[in-house]
Scaffold this active site. Structure first.
Site, PDB file in Angstrom:
ATOM      1  CG  HIS A  94      -2.002  -1.028   1.135  1.00  0.00           C
ATOM      2  ND1 HIS A  94      -2.459  -1.745   2.219  1.00  0.00           N
ATOM      3  CD2 HIS A  94      -2.713  -1.461   0.063  1.00  0.00           C
ATOM      4  CE1 HIS A  94      -3.422  -2.574   1.808  1.00  0.00           C
ATOM      5  NE2 HIS A  94      -3.583  -2.425   0.507  1.00  0.00           N
ATOM      6  CD  GLU A 125      -0.695   0.504   4.606  1.00  0.00           C
ATOM      7  OE1 GLU A 125       0.051  -0.492   4.548  1.00  0.00           O
ATOM      8  OE2 GLU A 125      -1.945   0.421   4.629  1.00  0.00           O
ATOM      9  CG  HIS A 139      -0.375  -4.125   5.451  1.00  0.00           C
ATOM     10  ND1 HIS A 139      -1.036  -3.630   4.354  1.00  0.00           N
ATOM     11  CD2 HIS A 139       0.061  -5.359   5.103  1.00  0.00           C
ATOM     12  CE1 HIS A 139      -1.006  -4.515   3.368  1.00  0.00           C
ATOM     13  NE2 HIS A 139      -0.346  -5.587   3.796  1.00  0.00           N
ATOM     14  CD  GLU A 174      -2.587  -3.586   9.196  1.00  0.00           C
ATOM     15  OE1 GLU A 174      -2.348  -2.378   9.417  1.00  0.00           O
ATOM     16  OE2 GLU A 174      -3.213  -3.992   8.194  1.00  0.00           O
TER      17      GLU A 174
HETATM   18 ZN   LIG Z   1      -1.971  -1.770   4.214  1.00  0.00          ZN
END
Ligand SMILES: [Zn+2]
Length: 232
Positions: free
Chosen positions: A46, A49, A153, A206
């Site tokens: 992503h 990020e 993430h 995350e």
């Molecule tokens: Zn992500």
């Protein structure tokens, strides 16, 4: 474990290999392990990020020699990273583009921040596995054959590991983040689902919503350990 002196943390001392090209033609880079690959750690699938790239790079720069067991990809979606977009340069949410049994056409909704409604739409791609970055990452995983993949993430502040593996439990214990078996909403076409269907466990690490200083203090040391020594 031995680390490079702080004065040397400004550069990555080893050259990466190129495992493909992004849609815009940017090299997709992998820092290969010195020995047999046991884990692949990747950041920034992503593009919005960037803290995942920064933290993983900062960990890599502290090693005195290439990791014996870990391959590192600092930016799985470099086009999104330089443009600050979640998706790639074609507006595709790469983490919904993997060829899984549950891949779905149609818009993918996401929220820009944790407080926003889920009202921004991206594409899952014209077909499953349609994107250059997706194909290249699949090729890399098939070539490296890691025992597990750690996908970085932010900012959901959890360790998502459907298998509750030793490695996932170690990251959760080491970071204080909760270990969860899913993120609570459907993720068709995700890398994690694709990995599971290939028999490759994927742990989604995350980061919390945090300042750069807090990430350096609390999460970079965990990444250094993951690269410098075998946890499992
Ligand atoms: Zn992500």
């Amino acid at each position: 474990m031995n680390l490079r002196p702080r004065q040397e943390w400004g550069t990555i001392p080893w050259a990466p290999d190129i495992y493909g090209r992004s849609h815009l033609g940017i090299p997709l880079e992998v820092w290969r392990p010195g020995g047999t690959c046991r884990i692949l750690v990747f950041a920034a699938i992503h593009g919005e990020e960037p803290e995942t790239t920064f933290a993983l790079s900062r960990a890599l720069r502290q090693l005195t020699a290439p990791s014996l067991h870990a391959a590192v990809v600092l930016a799985a979606n470099p086009d999104g990273l330089i443009r600050g977009t979640r998706g790639n340069a074609r507006g595709v949410e790469l983490n919904r583009n993997f060829p899984t049994t549950d891949w779905q056409p149609g818009p993918v909704a996401h929220r820009s921040t944790l407080d926003d409604p889920r009202d921004v739409t991206l594409s899952p791609g014209a077909s499953a596995g349609s994107e250059a970055e997706t194909k290249a990452l699949i090729g890399l995983v098939h070539e490296l054959r890691p025992k597990a993949v750690i996908a970085l993430h932010a900012p959901l502040a959890c360790v998502d590991d459907p298998n509750e593996s030793v490695l996932g439990r170690w990251i959760a214990a080491r970071t204080g983040l909760p270990l969860v078996r899913d993120v609570g909403y459907p993720t068709p076409g995700s890398f994690g689902t694709w990995g599971a269907e290939q028999g490759i466990p994927v742990i989604t690490y995350e980061f919390p919503l945090a300042t750069t200083d807090a990430l350096v203090r609390e999460h970079v040391p965990v990444l250094v350990e993951l690269l410098a020594r075998r946890v499992t």
